[in-house]
Enzyme design. Structure first.
Site, short mmCIF file in Angstrom:
data_model
loop_
_atom_site.label_atom_id
_atom_site.label_comp_id
_atom_site.label_asym_id
_atom_site.label_seq_id
_atom_site.Cartn_x
_atom_site.Cartn_y
_atom_site.Cartn_z
N LYS A 52 0.84 -1.21 0.00
CA LYS A 52 0.00 0.00 0.00
C LYS A 52 0.87 1.26 0.00
O LYS A 52 0.64 2.20 -0.76
CB LYS A 52 -0.94 -0.02 1.22
CG LYS A 52 -2.05 -1.06 1.09
CD LYS A 52 -2.81 -1.31 2.39
CE LYS A 52 -3.77 -2.49 2.22
NZ LYS A 52 -4.46 -2.87 3.44
N GLN A 96 -4.21 -1.73 9.69
CA GLN A 96 -4.17 -3.05 9.05
C GLN A 96 -4.74 -4.12 10.00
O GLN A 96 -4.32 -4.23 11.15
CB GLN A 96 -2.70 -3.38 8.68
CG GLN A 96 -2.55 -4.66 7.88
CD GLN A 96 -3.21 -4.60 6.50
OE1 GLN A 96 -3.14 -3.60 5.80
NE2 GLN A 96 -3.89 -5.68 6.12
N ASP A 119 -10.75 2.80 4.34
CA ASP A 119 -11.04 1.36 4.23
C ASP A 119 -12.55 1.11 4.14
O ASP A 119 -12.97 0.01 3.80
CB ASP A 119 -10.47 0.61 5.45
CG ASP A 119 -9.15 -0.10 5.13
OD1 ASP A 119 -8.88 -0.33 3.93
OD2 ASP A 119 -8.41 -0.42 6.07
#
Ligand code: NAP
Length: 291
Positions: A52, A96, A119
Site C-alpha cells: 500500500k 491493518q 477502508d
C-alpha cells in the site's frame, strides 16, 4: 475466456490517479496523504502494508507508516488514531487488520473519523453504502467494481452468487452488485458457512464472487458454462518447493474452472491488485472532500 488481469486494470486506474495528483501538485497544493498503522509483525500484514505504501508513492501520494508493538495497549492505538484524525495534513487512515487479541477491532474501526475512513469499515460508511449514499466503499469490493468496469463485464439482470458475508468483502459486494449502478442491477444470492445447497446455487450463477478463504473450494462441477468468476481468496499454503516456503492460493480451482468460464480473475494478480487501486481511489476522494 477473458483473463481479468489485475495488473492491466489496476495500472489503468493508477494512471488516472497519478495524473490527477500531478495536477493537484502543479496547482501548488499538497499531495494526498495516507497514514497506515501496522500493529505487530504478521508476515502477510507486513506485505500488504508495504505494498500500500509503495503504491501511494507510485501515484505521487504522501504516506506515513506507524508501527506499533504487538503487545501495545488498546488505549495507545486509539490515541494514535485520534492524533491522525486531528491532523489536517492526513486525508486517509487505515489500520491493518487483523489486530492482536487485547485490541477490539470494532473499537478501532469506530475510532477512525468517517471522513478519513478510506477502508470503508466504519459503521457510518457501511450504513451509507446500504442506503446508496456517497461514501467510502471497502477497497476490495470497490476494486472488483473497477475491474468489472475496466473489462466491460455486463452485470445488469444477471444472477450473482457471493460466497462469504464478511463486513469487508462479501456483504458490501452483495450490496454493490444488487444496487442500481452501472455494474450493479444483479439479482444477488449471498452464501455463508450455513448455506446447505451451495453447489446448486453456484450452478445457477452467471457471476460468482468467491470470498470465503478456503483454497480451491470452487470446483468445475459448481460452475455453469460461461460464468464470470471473481476469486477474492488469498491463503498462504505451505509448499516446501516454493522459494518462500508457501504459495498463494485463491478460493477457486483455477485450472479446472477456467475452461468453463467467460471471464476469470487469477490469484495472484487479480483482485489483490484491484484492492490497492480501490484504496488509492478512496484516499484521493478523502483528499478532495477534506480540501
Ligand atoms: P472471513 O471474515 O473469514 O469471512 C469468510 C466468509 O466465508 C464467512 O462469511 C463464512 O461464513 C464464509 N465461509 C467460510 N467457509 C465457508 C464454506 N465452506 N461455505 C460457504 N461459506 C463459507 O474472510 P474475509 O475477510 O471476507 O476474506 C475472505 C478471503 O478473501 C480470505 O482468503 C482473505 O484472505 C481474502 N481477502 C482478499 C483480499 C484481496 O485483496 N484479494 C481482501 C480481503 C480478503 P460464516 O459467516 O457463516 O462464518
Amino acid at each position: 475466456m477473458i483473463l481479468l488481469d489485475g495488473k492491466i486494470a489496476s495500472a489503468a486506474v493508477k494512471t488516472g490517479i497519478q495524473e490527477q495528483t500531478q495536477q493537484i501538485i502543479a496547482s501548488g497544493k499538497r499531495a494526498p496523504h495516507l497514514a497506515a498503522i501496522l500493529v505487530g509483525t504478521n508476515g502477510a500484514s507486513e506485505t500488504y502494508v508495504a505494498s500500500k505504501v509503495k503504491n501511494c508513492e507510485e501515484v505521487g501520494f504522501r504516506s506515513t507508516l506507524i508501527r506499533l508493538d504487538s503487545n501495545v495497549e488498546e488505549a495507545v492505538l486509539l490515541q494514535a488514531i485520534r492524533s491522525l484524525n486531528e491532523d489536517a495534513e492526513v486525508d486517509g487512515i487505515l489500520v491493518q487488520l487483523p489486530l492482536p487479541k487485547q485490541i477490539s477491532e470494532q473499537k478501532v474501526i469506530e475510532a477512525i473519523d468517517p471522513s478519513k475512513d478510506v477502508d470503508g469499515f466504519h459503521p457510518s460508511s457501511a450504513g451509507k453504502l446500504v442506503q446508496g449514499l456517497p461514501t467510502f466503499i471497502p477497497a476490495t469490493p470497490y476494486g472488483i467494481m473497477l475491474m468489472l468496469e475496466h473489462f466491460d463485464i455486463e452485470t445488469k439482470g444477471k444472477h450473482a452468487v457471493v460466497i462469504g458475508r464478511s463486513n469487508i468483502v462479501g456483504r458490501p459486494m452483495s450490496i454493490l452488485l444488487s444496487s442500481n449502478l452501472k455494474r450493479g442491477n444483479c439479482t444477488v444470492t449471498i452464501c455463508h458457512s450455513q448455506t446447505p445447497n451451495l453447489q446448486e446455487l453456484c450452478l445457477q450463477a452467471d457471476i460468482i464472487v468467491a470470498a470465503l478463504g478456503r483454497p480451491e473450494f470452487v470446483k468445475a462441477d459448481m460452475v455453469k458454462e460461461g460464468a464470470v468468476i471473481i476469486d477474492v481468496g488469498i491463503t498462504r499454503v505451505d509448499d516446501a518447493t516454493a522459494k518462500k516456503g508457501f504459495r498463494i492460493k485463491g478460493d477457486v480451482a483455477f485450472n479446472e474452472v477456467s475452461p468453463k468460464t467467460s471471464a476469470i480473475t487469477p490469484v495472484p494478480g487479480g483482485v489483490g491488485l484491484m484492492t490497492i487501486a480501490g484504496l488509492l481511489k478512496n484516499t484521493l476522494q478523502a483528499y478532495l472532500i477534506n480540501n
